[in-house]
Scaffold this motif. Structure first.
Motif, PDB file in Angstrom:
ATOM      1  N   PHE A  17       0.842  -1.190   0.000  1.00 48.23           N
ATOM      2  CA  PHE A  17       0.000   0.000   0.000  1.00 48.23           C
ATOM      3  C   PHE A  17       0.878   1.241   0.000  1.00 48.23           C
ATOM      4  O   PHE A  17       2.065   1.174   0.314  1.00 48.23           O
ATOM      5  N   ASP A  18       0.255   2.355  -0.313  1.00 47.16           N
ATOM      6  CA  ASP A  18       0.961   3.631  -0.338  1.00 47.16           C
ATOM      7  C   ASP A  18       1.118   4.118   1.101  1.00 47.16           C
ATOM      8  O   ASP A  18       0.155   4.530   1.743  1.00 47.16           O
ATOM      9  N   ARG A  19       2.359   4.081   1.599  1.00 47.20           N
ATOM     10  CA  ARG A  19       2.613   4.371   3.013  1.00 47.20           C
ATOM     11  C   ARG A  19       2.223   5.817   3.388  1.00 47.20           C
ATOM     12  O   ARG A  19       1.722   6.077   4.469  1.00 47.20           O
ATOM     13  N   ARG A  40      -1.519   9.336   6.240  1.00 48.07           N
ATOM     14  CA  ARG A  40      -2.502  10.428   6.189  1.00 48.07           C
ATOM     15  C   ARG A  40      -3.837   9.961   6.799  1.00 48.07           C
ATOM     16  O   ARG A  40      -4.482  10.666   7.557  1.00 48.07           O
ATOM     17  N   ALA A  41      -4.238   8.724   6.450  1.00 44.51           N
ATOM     18  CA  ALA A  41      -5.503   8.185   6.969  1.00 44.51           C
ATOM     19  C   ALA A  41      -5.436   8.058   8.494  1.00 44.51           C
ATOM     20  O   ALA A  41      -6.371   8.457   9.213  1.00 44.51           O
ATOM     21  N   TRP A  42      -4.327   7.522   9.004  1.00 44.33           N
ATOM     22  CA  TRP A  42      -4.229   7.342  10.462  1.00 44.33           C
ATOM     23  C   TRP A  42      -4.108   8.674  11.197  1.00 44.33           C
ATOM     24  O   TRP A  42      -4.637   8.828  12.302  1.00 44.33           O
ATOM     25  N   LEU A  65     -13.125   7.595   4.825  1.00 46.43           N
ATOM     26  CA  LEU A  65     -11.950   7.532   3.958  1.00 46.43           C
ATOM     27  C   LEU A  65     -12.441   7.068   2.592  1.00 46.43           C
ATOM     28  O   LEU A  65     -12.658   5.870   2.357  1.00 46.43           O
ATOM     29  N   TRP A  66     -12.664   8.051   1.752  1.00 47.87           N
ATOM     30  CA  TRP A  66     -13.251   7.822   0.426  1.00 47.87           C
ATOM     31  C   TRP A  66     -12.270   7.014  -0.428  1.00 47.87           C
ATOM     32  O   TRP A  66     -11.111   7.420  -0.602  1.00 47.87           O
ATOM     33  N   GLY A  67     -12.757   5.878  -0.957  1.00 50.63           N
ATOM     34  CA  GLY A  67     -11.906   5.009  -1.758  1.00 50.63           C
ATOM     35  C   GLY A  67     -11.260   5.738  -2.926  1.00 50.63           C
ATOM     36  O   GLY A  67     -10.111   5.459  -3.299  1.00 50.63           O
ATOM     37  N   ALA A 116      -5.511   3.356  -2.666  1.00 54.55           N
ATOM     38  CA  ALA A 116      -4.098   2.960  -2.726  1.00 54.55           C
ATOM     39  C   ALA A 116      -3.481   2.851  -1.326  1.00 54.55           C
ATOM     40  O   ALA A 116      -2.423   2.237  -1.151  1.00 54.55           O
ATOM     41  N   GLY A 117      -4.132   3.434  -0.349  1.00 52.20           N
ATOM     42  CA  GLY A 117      -3.667   3.326   1.031  1.00 52.20           C
ATOM     43  C   GLY A 117      -4.356   2.193   1.777  1.00 52.20           C
ATOM     44  O   GLY A 117      -4.172   2.042   2.985  1.00 52.20           O
ATOM     45  N   GLY A 118      -5.181   1.410   1.065  1.00 51.84           N
ATOM     46  CA  GLY A 118      -5.842   0.258   1.678  1.00 51.84           C
ATOM     47  C   GLY A 118      -7.104   0.606   2.442  1.00 51.84           C
ATOM     48  O   GLY A 118      -7.569  -0.184   3.266  1.00 51.84           O
TER      49      GLY A 118
END
Ligand SMILES: C[S@@+](CC[C@H](N)C(=O)[O-])C[C@H]1O[C@@H](n2cnc3c(N)ncnc32)[C@H](O)[C@@H]1O
Length: 207
Positions: free
Chosen positions: A24-26, A31-33, A185-187, A192-194
Motif C-alpha cells: 500500500f501507499d505508506r 494520512r488516513a491514520w 476515507l473515500w476510496g 491505494a492506502g488500503g
C-alpha cells in the motif's frame, strides 16, 4: 452451516488474503491514520491494541506515527499472526479470535479494528465489542464499511462473511462512550492506502 466466520479466515481464504494485503501507499496510510487520531489528546495514546491485525500493516503505520507507543496484536490466522509478530514485535499478542482473547481490563489506551467487525457474524458481534470496550482504558476506534441498516452481502463469492451496518450507533447504544470524532476515507482518494470507503468512529469511555 456454521455462523462462525473465524474458520473462513483461518483457512485458504485467509492465506490468499495475506497475498493481497501487502503493498500500500505508506504516505496515504499515514494520512488516513493521522486523520483518524487527530482528535485524541496529544501524548495520550501510549499503548495500542489492534484486533484483527492480519500482517500488521496498520500497526506498522502507527509505529511510524507514534514511535514510542506500545503495540499489541490479536489475529486469528496463524500465518498472518506470525508475520505480524515478526514485523511488529508486540508487547502482548494473541493468535485466536477477539472473542476468545483475554487481556487485562483497561490495559490499552486505544483499542481498534479496521475492516474486521464487518467479517464477524452478527451473533458474535456484541461479544467482540464487549472485549474491545473492556480492554480500552480510554479510546476505541472502528474503521468499517457502513450501511444504515444491517445487511449481509456476498464476499468473494461467499455468503455470510461480510456484514455492513452502523457499527458506531450500535456501539454508542450498547456502551457508555461518547463519539469524539468520525469520518470517511473515500476510496477514490484512499484505495491505494488500503482504505476503500472506510467509515470510522473514535469513541472515548465516559468517566
Ligand atoms: C479484512 S482483514 C483486515 C486486516 C487488517 N485490520 C488491515 O486493515 O489490514 C480482516 C482480518 O481480521 C481477521 N479476523 C477475522 N475474524 C476475526 C476474529 N473473530 N478475531 C480476530 N481476528 C479476526 C482476519 O484473519 C483478517 O486478518
Amino acid at each position: 452451516m456454521t455462523k462462525e466466520t473465524s474458520e473462513f479466515w483461518r483457512g485458504n481464504f485467509g492465506a490468499e488474503y495475506i497475498g493481497r494485503n501487502t503493498e500500500f501507499d505508506r504516505e496515504l496510510e499515514c494520512r488516513a491514520w493521522s486523520a483518524m487520531l487527530k482528535s485524541t489528546e496529544p501524548g495520550s495514546v501510549r499503548s495500542i491494541l489492534e484486533c484483527g491485525c492480519n500482517i500488521g500493516r496498520n500497526a506498522a503505520t502507527l509505529r511510524e506515527l507514534l514511535p514510542r507507543a506500545e503495540l499489541n496484536l490479536i489475529e486469528v490466522n496463524a500465518e498472518a499472526y506470525r508475520t505480524a509478530v515478526q514485523r511488529i514485535n508486540p508487547t502482548l499478542s494473541f493468535n485466536g479470535t477477539i472473542q476468545a482473547s483475554s487481556f487485562p481490563e483497561g490495559r490499552f489506551d486505544l483499542v481498534f479494528t479496521c475492516g474486521v467487525l464487518i467479517h464477524i457474524h452478527p451473533d458474535d458481534l456484541e461479544a467482540c465489542l464487549k472485549k474491545m470496550f473492556g480492554y480500552s482504558r480510554r479510546y476505541i476506534l472502528m474503521g468499517e464499511y457502513f450501511n444504515r441498516t444491517p445487511v449481509s452481502i456476498p464476499y468473494h463469492g461467499a455468503a455470510d462473511k461480510l456484514f455492513k451496518r452502523d457499527f458506531g450507533k450500535l456501539f454508542m447504544e450498547t456502551f457508555p462512550v461518547r463519539c469524539v470524532d468520525n469520518g470517511f476515507l473515500w476510496g477514490h482518494q484512499y484505495d491505494a492506502g488500503g482504505f476503500d470507503d472506510t467509515t470510522w468512529w473514535l469513541f472515548e469511555k465516559k468517566a
